[in-house]
Design a protein around this motif. Structure first.
Motif: not given
Length: 149
Positions: A120-136
């Motif tokens: 859903a949305g742009s690659p930047a939208d997907a990265m916004a979802v993924l950053v906290p997951v990746a950091l965790e």
């Protein structure tokens, strides 16, 4: 690191776009899909640089995880794996390549399980979802790195 190693690393970095483009084409993604692969790659690189800097290895681990998660969600695991293999082709450091493969696999698993969130949305939208997951995942040692020699 000798001069030959420096040259090999420079060549590997300089040829990333042609490698990724060719891999996307071989995966049957067509011109629009190939451009999207490059957009996702660039966006993952930017997000990882922004959120992963300051700790050795973190930016690289985040980049590979997020990149492969979005590629898998949008194009399927086979295409993502093919593109990842192309990225690692000719890698000058076997240990680094092994770490990248581990983080790629983690991203592929996450992307396959979270298609709706990452498409859903742009690659930047997907990265916004993924950053906290990746950091965790980084903090819990699910994403890995190799110390430079």
């Amino acid at each position: 690191m000798g001069f030959g190693d420096v040259v090999q690393r420079a060549i590997h970095k300089a040829t990333v776009v042609p490698r990724l483009s060719a891999a996307a084409t071989r995966a049957g993604l067509g011109p629009a899909g190939t451009v999207e692969v490059l957009r996702i790659s660039q966006t993952a690189l930017q997000a990882a640089a922004t959120h992963g800097s300051g700790v050795p290895g973190r930016s690289n681990a985040l980049r590979h995880f997020m990149w492969q998660a979005v590629l898998t969600a949008r194009f399927g695991v086979e295409a993502a794996q093919s593109i990842a293999v192309a990225q690692e082709a000719g890698s000058p450091t076997r240990k680094d390549s092994g770490v990248d493969q581990h983080n790629n696999a983690a991203g592929q698993a996450y992307g396959a399980a979270h298609v709706g969130e990452l498409t859903a949305g742009s690659p930047a939208d997907a990265m916004a979802v993924l950053v906290p997951v990746a950091l965790e995942m980084w903090e819990s040692d699910e994403l890995v790195w190799v110390r430079p020699h």
